[in-house]
Write an enzyme that holds these catalytic residues in place. Structure first.
Site, PDB file in Angstrom:
ATOM      1  N   SER A 122      -4.300  -1.617   8.139  1.00 50.31           N
ATOM      2  CA  SER A 122      -5.574  -1.471   7.418  1.00 50.31           C
ATOM      3  C   SER A 122      -6.754  -1.629   8.365  1.00 50.31           C
ATOM      4  O   SER A 122      -6.881  -2.636   9.064  1.00 50.31           O
ATOM      5  CB  SER A 122      -5.671  -2.512   6.304  1.00 50.31           C
ATOM      6  OG  SER A 122      -4.535  -2.475   5.466  1.00 50.31           O
ATOM      7  N   ASN A 123      -7.631  -0.627   8.355  1.00 51.28           N
ATOM      8  CA  ASN A 123      -8.803  -0.656   9.231  1.00 51.28           C
ATOM      9  C   ASN A 123      -9.974  -1.392   8.602  1.00 51.28           C
ATOM     10  O   ASN A 123     -10.072  -1.469   7.385  1.00 51.28           O
ATOM     11  CB  ASN A 123      -9.221   0.777   9.555  1.00 51.28           C
ATOM     12  CG  ASN A 123      -8.418   1.346  10.703  1.00 51.28           C
ATOM     13  OD1 ASN A 123      -8.212   0.676  11.710  1.00 51.28           O
ATOM     14  ND2 ASN A 123      -7.960   2.582  10.558  1.00 51.28           N
ATOM     15  N   GLY A 180      -1.835   7.324   1.249  1.00 51.94           N
ATOM     16  CA  GLY A 180      -1.536   8.437   2.140  1.00 51.94           C
ATOM     17  C   GLY A 180      -0.665   8.066   3.320  1.00 51.94           C
ATOM     18  O   GLY A 180       0.115   8.888   3.805  1.00 51.94           O
ATOM     19  N   GLY A 240       1.646   3.371  -2.194  1.00 55.05           N
ATOM     20  CA  GLY A 240       1.244   4.551  -2.942  1.00 55.05           C
ATOM     21  C   GLY A 240       0.209   5.404  -2.243  1.00 55.05           C
ATOM     22  O   GLY A 240      -0.149   6.465  -2.738  1.00 55.05           O
ATOM     23  N   GLY A 246       0.841  -1.192   0.000  1.00 53.06           N
ATOM     24  CA  GLY A 246       0.000   0.000   0.000  1.00 53.06           C
ATOM     25  C   GLY A 246       0.875   1.241   0.000  1.00 53.06           C
ATOM     26  O   GLY A 246       0.521   2.279   0.543  1.00 53.06           O
ATOM     27  N   ASP A 256       1.996  -1.614  -4.480  1.00 54.13           N
ATOM     28  CA  ASP A 256       0.643  -1.068  -4.523  1.00 54.13           C
ATOM     29  C   ASP A 256       0.048  -1.412  -5.879  1.00 54.13           C
ATOM     30  O   ASP A 256       0.728  -1.981  -6.748  1.00 54.13           O
ATOM     31  CB  ASP A 256       0.640   0.455  -4.292  1.00 54.13           C
ATOM     32  CG  ASP A 256      -0.635   0.930  -3.586  1.00 54.13           C
ATOM     33  OD1 ASP A 256      -1.714   0.388  -3.894  1.00 54.13           O
ATOM     34  OD2 ASP A 256      -0.553   1.839  -2.749  1.00 54.13           O
ATOM     35  N   HIS A 299      -8.787  -0.971  18.492  1.00 57.96           N
ATOM     36  CA  HIS A 299      -8.311   0.189  17.733  1.00 57.96           C
ATOM     37  C   HIS A 299      -9.472   0.882  17.029  1.00 57.96           C
ATOM     38  O   HIS A 299      -9.402   1.193  15.843  1.00 57.96           O
ATOM     39  CB  HIS A 299      -7.257  -0.263  16.723  1.00 57.96           C
ATOM     40  CG  HIS A 299      -6.609   0.863  15.960  1.00 57.96           C
ATOM     41  ND1 HIS A 299      -5.968   1.914  16.571  1.00 57.96           N
ATOM     42  CD2 HIS A 299      -6.521   1.096  14.627  1.00 57.96           C
ATOM     43  CE1 HIS A 299      -5.507   2.741  15.660  1.00 57.96           C
ATOM     44  NE2 HIS A 299      -5.836   2.271  14.459  1.00 57.96           N
ATOM     45  N   ASP A 302      -2.576   5.103  18.853  1.00 60.42           N
ATOM     46  CA  ASP A 302      -3.377   5.378  20.045  1.00 60.42           C
ATOM     47  C   ASP A 302      -2.478   5.771  21.220  1.00 60.42           C
ATOM     48  O   ASP A 302      -2.819   6.655  22.004  1.00 60.42           O
ATOM     49  CB  ASP A 302      -4.210   4.156  20.419  1.00 60.42           C
ATOM     50  CG  ASP A 302      -5.202   3.781  19.333  1.00 60.42           C
ATOM     51  OD1 ASP A 302      -5.709   4.696  18.660  1.00 60.42           O
ATOM     52  OD2 ASP A 302      -5.453   2.577  19.160  1.00 60.42           O
TER      53      ASP A 302
END
Length: 351
Positions: A155-156, A49, A47, A45, A71, A214, A187
């Site tokens: 990753s969320n 933010g 590429g 990932g 990515d 999280h 956190d």
């Protein structure tokens, strides 16, 4: 937009000549770190933010031998950009699902920030349908091409994506409880910053334990165990707790639809990755907070203080005695965290 348009490429199996060739060689290149060798780190990932500043920070790390960037779009540009930084870390880049094998082959630490970010009004759970599939596919690649690697998931929703990764690894026969870590370091960073501001000390001097999960109320700062000692009224402690829990939303709203917490997350992920690298190369006394498979509570996954060693997590510290407010908040988070865990497990088993 181009990056988002091609994320669906992660929802199908890796294919192609390069993947097949590397898969046949997988057992020939163990991803455990030989004595004296510098580790290979992958950012999946790169590429995005978070991935771009995270890649830059790792390019500055003197202990890394190779930085592998992956990515679905834009990876070559990120690699070209950071390769102009005058450090000796080798940078390689891979774009698209058929190049995932090359990105992962022989890696020692894999960090996964891949996926879509939150936007105003979205919860981490709203990201599930896209990011769950991405994490599943990437972890299938890890199981094939670097099965002994440490895996740090950003990753969320992390409360669900870590259980998804665990199920993928269990199915592949490569699950190592000590090497699968959900990154909750941000956190801790936020708690240190906010509490330091509230009591008037430098943030660098604060150490606030943050446990649980999280997302939202599952994030539980243990203010009673902060160093230096913090004297707060129950009302002030609850207000600080809620600010720490909602800090991600604070950033999403401040960016007004143009992003989420990317820079602070990249910093936190780098600091966490740095701890992993220190531990895997033999440093002693490395402790971190992370969301892992755990028996610290009755929940199967939980973020708590850990001691890291060359084999991953080597000790799980107990929570210890909590104050009345913390006990109340711990009880309040359990149902939501359990549901998130079950959602991830169910997704992985059905997919």
């Amino acid at each position: 937009m181009q990056r988002l348009a091609v994320l669906s490429g992660h929802l199908r199996p890796v294919s192609g000549g390069e993947a097949s060739a590397l898969e046949r060689q997988a057992t020939a290149a163990p991803s455990t770190l030989p004595p004296g060798a510098k580790p290979k780190v992958a950012v999946l990932g790169a590429g995005g933010g978070i991935g771009q500043p995270l890649a830059m920070l790792f390019k500055l790390h003197p202990g890394i031998g190779e930085l592998s960037l992956y990515d679905v779009v834009g990876t070559a540009g990120v690699a070209a950009d950071i390769s102009h930084i005058d450090t000796s870390v080798k940078v390689s880049h891979f774009t698209g699902p058929d190049k995932l094998a090359g990105a992962l082959y022989g890696c020692h630490l894999v960090i996964i920030p891949a996926g879509v970010p939150r936007k105003p009004g979205m919860t981490r759970d709203d990201l599930f349908n896209i990011n769950a599939g991405i994490v599943k596919t990437l972890c299938e690649g890890v199981a094939k091409y670097c099965p002994d690697a440490w895996v740090a998931i950003i990753s969320n929703p992390v409360n669900s994506t870590v259980p998804i990764a665990a199920e993928v690894f269990k199915r592949a026969g490569t699950f190592n409880q000590g090497k699968l870590l959900g990154v909750t370091k941000l956190d801790v960073c936020r708690a240190n910053a906010f509490v330091a501001e509230a009591i008037g000390v430098p943030p660098e001097q604060m150490d606030v334990p943050v446990v649980g999960g999280h997302a939202g109320i599952t994030i539980l700062p243990l203010l009673s165990k902060a160093t230096p000692r913090v004297e707060l009224s129950p009302e002030k402690a609850q207000a600080l707790t809620e600010r720490i829990q909602n800090a991600g939303t604070e950033v999403v709203e401040a960016k007004a639809g143009k992003g989420s917490a990317t820079l602070s997350m990249a910093y936190a992920a780098y600091k966490f990755g740095e701890s992993c690298l220190r531990a895997m190369t033999g440093a002693e006394g490395v402790t971190e907070y992370a969301y892992v498979a755990s028996n610290v509570t009755q929940l199967p996954y939980f973020a708590s203080k850990l001691r890291l060693g060359i084999n991953g997590v080597e000790e799980y510290y107990p929570l210890g005695r909590l104050n009345e407010l913390e006990e109340k908040n711990l009880a309040a988070l359990q149902d939501e965290l359990q549901k998130s865990i079950e959602k991830g497990v169910e997704f992985a088993r059905k997919a």
